[in-house]
Scaffold this motif. Structure first.
Motif, PDB file in Angstrom:
ATOM      1  N   ASN A  57     -67.022  23.477  41.603  1.00 14.77           N
ATOM      2  CA  ASN A  57     -66.283  22.734  40.589  1.00 14.77           C
ATOM      3  C   ASN A  57     -65.719  21.447  41.178  1.00 14.77           C
ATOM      4  N   LYS A  58     -65.321  20.542  40.304  1.00  9.91           N
ATOM      5  CA  LYS A  58     -64.809  19.241  40.744  1.00  9.91           C
ATOM      6  C   LYS A  58     -63.456  19.354  41.429  1.00  9.91           C
ATOM      7  N   THR A  59     -62.685  20.386  41.080  1.00  9.81           N
ATOM      8  CA  THR A  59     -61.376  20.566  41.705  1.00  9.81           C
ATOM      9  C   THR A  59     -61.478  21.155  43.105  1.00  9.81           C
ATOM     10  N   LYS A  60     -62.666  21.557  43.487  1.00 13.58           N
ATOM     11  CA  LYS A  60     -62.924  22.120  44.811  1.00 13.58           C
ATOM     12  C   LYS A  60     -62.005  23.293  45.130  1.00 13.58           C
ATOM     13  N   THR A  61     -62.014  24.237  44.215  1.00 16.79           N
ATOM     14  CA  THR A  61     -61.262  25.475  44.412  1.00 16.79           C
ATOM     15  C   THR A  61     -62.183  26.693  44.519  1.00 16.79           C
ATOM     16  N   ALA A  62     -63.480  26.461  44.449  1.00 16.01           N
ATOM     17  CA  ALA A  62     -64.438  27.566  44.561  1.00 16.01           C
ATOM     18  C   ALA A  62     -65.726  27.034  45.170  1.00 16.01           C
ATOM     19  N   PHE A  63     -66.292  27.814  46.088  1.00 20.20           N
ATOM     20  CA  PHE A  63     -67.554  27.408  46.696  1.00 20.20           C
ATOM     21  C   PHE A  63     -68.339  28.635  47.124  1.00 20.20           C
ATOM     22  N   ASP A  64     -69.632  28.452  47.281  1.00 19.82           N
ATOM     23  CA  ASP A  64     -70.527  29.487  47.794  1.00 19.82           C
ATOM     24  C   ASP A  64     -70.950  29.114  49.206  1.00 19.82           C
ATOM     25  N   ILE A  65     -71.020  30.113  50.056  1.00 18.78           N
ATOM     26  CA  ILE A  65     -71.582  29.897  51.378  1.00 18.78           C
ATOM     27  C   ILE A  65     -72.837  30.746  51.521  1.00 18.78           C
ATOM     28  N   THR A  66     -73.760  30.246  52.302  1.00 17.15           N
ATOM     29  CA  THR A  66     -74.975  30.984  52.642  1.00 17.15           C
ATOM     30  C   THR A  66     -74.849  31.443  54.077  1.00 17.15           C
ATOM     31  N   VAL A  67     -74.881  32.751  54.283  1.00 19.79           N
ATOM     32  CA  VAL A  67     -74.707  33.329  55.618  1.00 19.79           C
ATOM     33  C   VAL A  67     -76.068  33.696  56.192  1.00 19.79           C
ATOM     34  N   GLU A  68     -76.325  33.225  57.387  1.00 19.84           N
ATOM     35  CA  GLU A  68     -77.496  33.654  58.148  1.00 19.84           C
ATOM     36  C   GLU A  68     -77.077  34.922  58.883  1.00 19.84           C
ATOM     37  N   SER A  69     -77.579  36.069  58.394  1.00 24.54           N
ATOM     38  CA  SER A  69     -77.040  37.367  58.813  1.00 24.54           C
ATOM     39  C   SER A  69     -77.992  38.153  59.701  1.00 24.54           C
ATOM     40  N   PRO A  70     -77.669  38.332  60.981  1.00 24.80           N
ATOM     41  CA  PRO A  70     -78.443  39.248  61.818  1.00 24.80           C
ATOM     42  C   PRO A  70     -78.371  40.690  61.330  1.00 24.80           C
ATOM     43  N   ALA A  71     -77.246  41.073  60.729  1.00 27.45           N
ATOM     44  CA  ALA A  71     -77.092  42.452  60.254  1.00 27.45           C
ATOM     45  C   ALA A  71     -78.084  42.781  59.148  1.00 27.45           C
ATOM     46  N   LEU A  72     -78.458  41.778  58.365  1.00 25.58           N
ATOM     47  CA  LEU A  72     -79.390  41.997  57.259  1.00 25.58           C
ATOM     48  C   LEU A  72     -80.765  41.433  57.548  1.00 25.58           C
ATOM     49  N   GLY A  73     -80.866  40.618  58.585  1.00 24.21           N
ATOM     50  CA  GLY A  73     -82.138  39.976  58.879  1.00 24.21           C
ATOM     51  C   GLY A  73     -82.546  39.004  57.798  1.00 24.21           C
ATOM     52  N   ALA A  74     -81.563  38.390  57.138  1.00 22.93           N
ATOM     53  CA  ALA A  74     -81.851  37.507  56.011  1.00 22.93           C
ATOM     54  C   ALA A  74     -80.626  36.648  55.725  1.00 22.93           C
ATOM     55  N   GLN A  75     -80.774  35.679  54.853  1.00 26.06           N
ATOM     56  CA  GLN A  75     -79.662  34.896  54.363  1.00 26.06           C
ATOM     57  C   GLN A  75     -79.106  35.540  53.096  1.00 26.06           C
ATOM     58  N   ARG A  76     -77.784  35.592  53.006  1.00 24.23           N
ATOM     59  CA  ARG A  76     -77.145  36.133  51.815  1.00 24.23           C
ATOM     60  C   ARG A  76     -75.934  35.269  51.451  1.00 24.23           C
ATOM     61  N   LYS A  77     -75.570  35.292  50.170  1.00 23.67           N
ATOM     62  CA  LYS A  77     -74.509  34.428  49.654  1.00 23.67           C
ATOM     63  C   LYS A  77     -73.158  35.138  49.611  1.00 23.67           C
ATOM     64  N   VAL A  78     -72.107  34.324  49.671  1.00 26.54           N
ATOM     65  CA  VAL A  78     -70.735  34.784  49.517  1.00 26.54           C
ATOM     66  C   VAL A  78     -70.006  33.744  48.671  1.00 26.54           C
TER      67      VAL A  78
END
Length: 343
Positions: A57-78
């Protein structure tokens, strides 16, 4: 646009840069929040890293991150919700609520199906909503071989360390979840004693070995390409591993956590469409979940663990009831983690 020279990365604070790399695009800074290049952010102990992030959002109060996860062997979102007054450049640590979604859903679940963003905005609290999947609140047994996916490590180590080291999530934590996410929330409270001050678990299977429940769990975690026996193991054969992840059997390990648990009874309730068939999966699911929640509450009281159990009668396994339960539990959660109302 130019960048300041990079500085060594702290394990607890991100380097503040003049631009953010988000999915390969440059986004402008704001004077109030600042931001950081994903490549400069601190990693988790196992090397998990933030590969990218995106403002919502424009107010920059929410964002998504993409995690490069060794535990999952994949990228996942938060998905992360920030409190009013938050600044990346400030060392202030914030109370945090980790919110888990149910099966056959994703990390957008809470913001899509509830008003959690509006509710949280009235408090000085962060909310962290990680990705999951069916069978996503345990490190998979894989017939005793272990290995990926290690969802528990993703949630409890990688995500926690990344948001604490880079985004000022504090040590005053609560966890809540719906359906399988509720099972995960109450499981983690027992498997990580002292990590959470509060756990709110709405319509989750909280006693995994009651009659019929192993079969229910195996059925709900079955889908093309997934072997349900790989999650906790084969029921009874690998009973020790089932017990090690059973919320009710973990209660004796809980330290310093208050609980709020709830469930309906699987009959038509105030939020249900008239004429819904009694064999609707939402009714059948809630009818099965209900006794497991009662068993969990009974055992918690035997152990003198503080718990509120709201067995609210008519209602199905669905978001309108979980949203109502979130509103009911939220003040208790905020009190437990010391979050203050926003003025």
């Amino acid at each position: 646009m130019t960048r300041r020279p990079r500085r060594p990365v702290s394990r607890t604070m991100p380097t503040v840069a003049t631009a953010a790399v988000i999915a390969g695009a440059l986004l402008p800074l704001t004077a109030t929040t600042g931001t950081a290049d994903a490549a400069t952010l601190a990693k988790a102990d196992d090397g998990a890293s933030i590969a990218a992030y995106k403002w919502l959002n424009k107010t920059k109060t929410a964002f998504d991150i993409t995690v490069e996860s060794p535990a999952l062997g994949a990228q996942r979102k938060v998905r992360v919700l920030l409190p009013k007054g938050y600044r990346f450049s400030s060392p202030k640590a914030w109370p945090v609520v980790y919110a888990y979604h149910g099966g056959n859903d994703s990390y957008v679940s809470w913001t899509r199906s509830s008003d959690i963003q509006s509710v949280a905005s009235k408090w000085g609290v962060m909310v962290v909503m990680p990705e999951g999947a069916n069978g996503s609140y345990t490190n998979w047994f894989n017939y005793g071989k272990g290995g990926t996916p290690r969802w528990e490590d993703f949630h409890m180590k990688e995500v926690r360390q990344l948001v604490e080291r880079n985004y000022h999530a504090g040590a005053s934590r609560a966890v809540m979840g719906i359906s399988s996410g509720a099972e995960g929330a109450c499981t983690y409270a027992g498997r990580y004693p002292g990590e959470f001050r509060f756990a709110a678990c709405f319509s989750g299977v909280l006693s995994m070995s009651l009659p019929g429940i192993p079969a229910l769990l195996m059925y709900t975690n079955t889908k093309p390409g997934v072997d349900p026996n790989a999650i906790w193991g084969i029921p009874r054969v690998d009973q020790a591993n089932w017990d090690a992840h059973d919320p009710v059997k973990l209660l004796s390990k809980v330290r310093g956590t208050r609980f709020y648990v709830s469930a309906g009874n699987g009959t038509p309730g105030p939020f249900d469409k008239p004429g819904t068939a009694p064999w609707d999966i939402g009714y059948l699911s809630e009818k099965a979940v209900n006794p497991t929640v009662q068993d969990f509450a009974k055992r918690a009281r035997q152990l003198h663990i503080p718990i509120t159990a709201h067995m609210y009668g008519p209602g199905r396994h669905s978001w309108p009831y979980w949203k109502r339960e979130m509103h009911t539990a939220w003040p208790q959660i905020m009190k437990a983690i010391g979050a203050k109302p926003v003025r």
